[in-house]
Design an enzyme around this catalytic site. Structure first.
Site, short mmCIF file in Angstrom:
data_model
loop_
_atom_site.label_atom_id
_atom_site.label_comp_id
_atom_site.label_asym_id
_atom_site.label_seq_id
_atom_site.Cartn_x
_atom_site.Cartn_y
_atom_site.Cartn_z
N GLU A 143 20.77 46.68 28.85
CA GLU A 143 20.79 45.25 29.16
C GLU A 143 19.55 44.54 28.66
OE1 GLU A 143 21.30 42.43 33.16
OE2 GLU A 143 20.46 44.45 33.34
N ASP A 178 24.41 40.22 30.92
CA ASP A 178 24.18 39.42 32.12
C ASP A 178 24.06 37.96 31.67
OD1 ASP A 178 22.75 37.94 34.18
OD2 ASP A 178 22.44 39.88 35.16
N GLN A 204 27.74 40.59 33.96
CA GLN A 204 27.26 40.13 35.26
C GLN A 204 27.10 38.62 35.24
OE1 GLN A 204 23.76 42.69 35.43
NE2 GLN A 204 24.74 43.98 36.96
N GLU A 240 25.69 39.47 40.42
CA GLU A 240 24.29 39.79 40.64
C GLU A 240 23.51 38.49 40.85
OE1 GLU A 240 21.40 43.21 38.91
OE2 GLU A 240 21.82 41.59 37.50
#
Length: 265
Positions: A143, A178, A204, A240
């Site tokens: 990530e 993300d 996410q 998240e």
């Protein structure tokens, strides 16, 4: 319909960690993710997840000394033995929990260390981990994290993470995208999602810039969710985010999005 997974490290913090599985299930979640399970035995975590009937879809491999500010050791030269031990430890939990995705945090580049050396260390560590995880059908995730929240983090853009995944060249290494971090560093979410969709292993979400509920801030998630459906993304969306108040008080966003999206989603 998007499949939402509660992140138990950020959500439902009103109750102790092991009680969050049931809390998430009671709130309507079928799956959960979290940062680290290592303060508890794999048996205890598996028991709570099983009792709540929720899937554990993702957690992170050991990050080094979190309390002292480390945020992963994948890129740190000289820590390879510790990294490999972390792979073995994470695998024990993944097998117990039936988890098929593990995130290897790249880490913060140490002062005085050549970033190119960190990159080569990261590639070698990822290759080792991918080989260990492959027989268990586990996908290894990498990530990009924004440098406002984590200054000095080794990977801060999707181009960064893709480049390392490509260099590691293992079929079970994918990008963890993300959208909160992506918006902070890059924006242009739709173009990035279209470009990297074949290499994406997990997504996410959170509002931006405050990182609260997804219906707050500058990202228009109704559009994003429709785009992901068009792209054929069938994975979970990890929630998240940091609830602005009590977790359950802020979950109206989930019901609102589901009502606003076509039944085919």
């Amino acid at each position: 319909m998007p499949k939402f997974a509660a992140n138990l490290s950020m959500m439902f913090t009103e109750v102790p960690f092991l009680d969050r599985f049931a809390a998430a299930a009671d709130a309507g979640f079928k799956a959960v993710e979290f940062l680290f399970p290592y303060d508890y035995s794999p048996e205890d975590v598996a028991r709570r997840a099983g009792a709540a009937c929720v899937q554990v879809i993702l957690f992170n491999m050991p990050p080094g000394n979190w309390d002292s500010g480390e945020r992963g050791i994948t890129c740190i030269p000289g820590r390879e033995k510790e990294f490999r031990a972390g792979v073995e430890r994470a695998l024990i939990y993944a097998i117990a929990l039936g988890t098929q995705r593990l995130h290897s945090m790249a880490g913060i580049i140490p002062k005085g260390v050549n970033p190119l050396d960190c990159r080569q260390t990261m590639i070698g560590n990822l290759q080792y981990a991918a080989e260990k995880l492959a027989p268990h059908n586990i996908t290894l995730l990498l990530e990009a994290i924004n440098t406002r929240d984590m200054p000095g983090f080794a990977l801060s853009t999707q181009k960064d993470s893709f480049s390392v995944c490509e260099a590691a060249n293992a079929p079970n290494i994918k990008m963890q995208m993300d959208l909160y971090h992506m918006q902070v560093m890059e924006g242009d979410l739709a173009t990035k999602l279209k470009h990297y969709a074949p290499h994406c292993g997990h997504i996410q979400i959170a509002g931006c810039p405050e990182r609260n509920e997804p219906d707050t801030g500058e990202i228009r998630y109704e559009y994003v969710f429709r785009l992901l459906d068009e792209l054929g993304y069938e994975g979970w969306l990890g929630c998240e985010y940091r609830p602005a108040g009590r977790t359950t008080d802020g979950l109206s966003w989930m019901h609102s999005f589901r009502k606003s999206l076509p039944a085919s989603l």
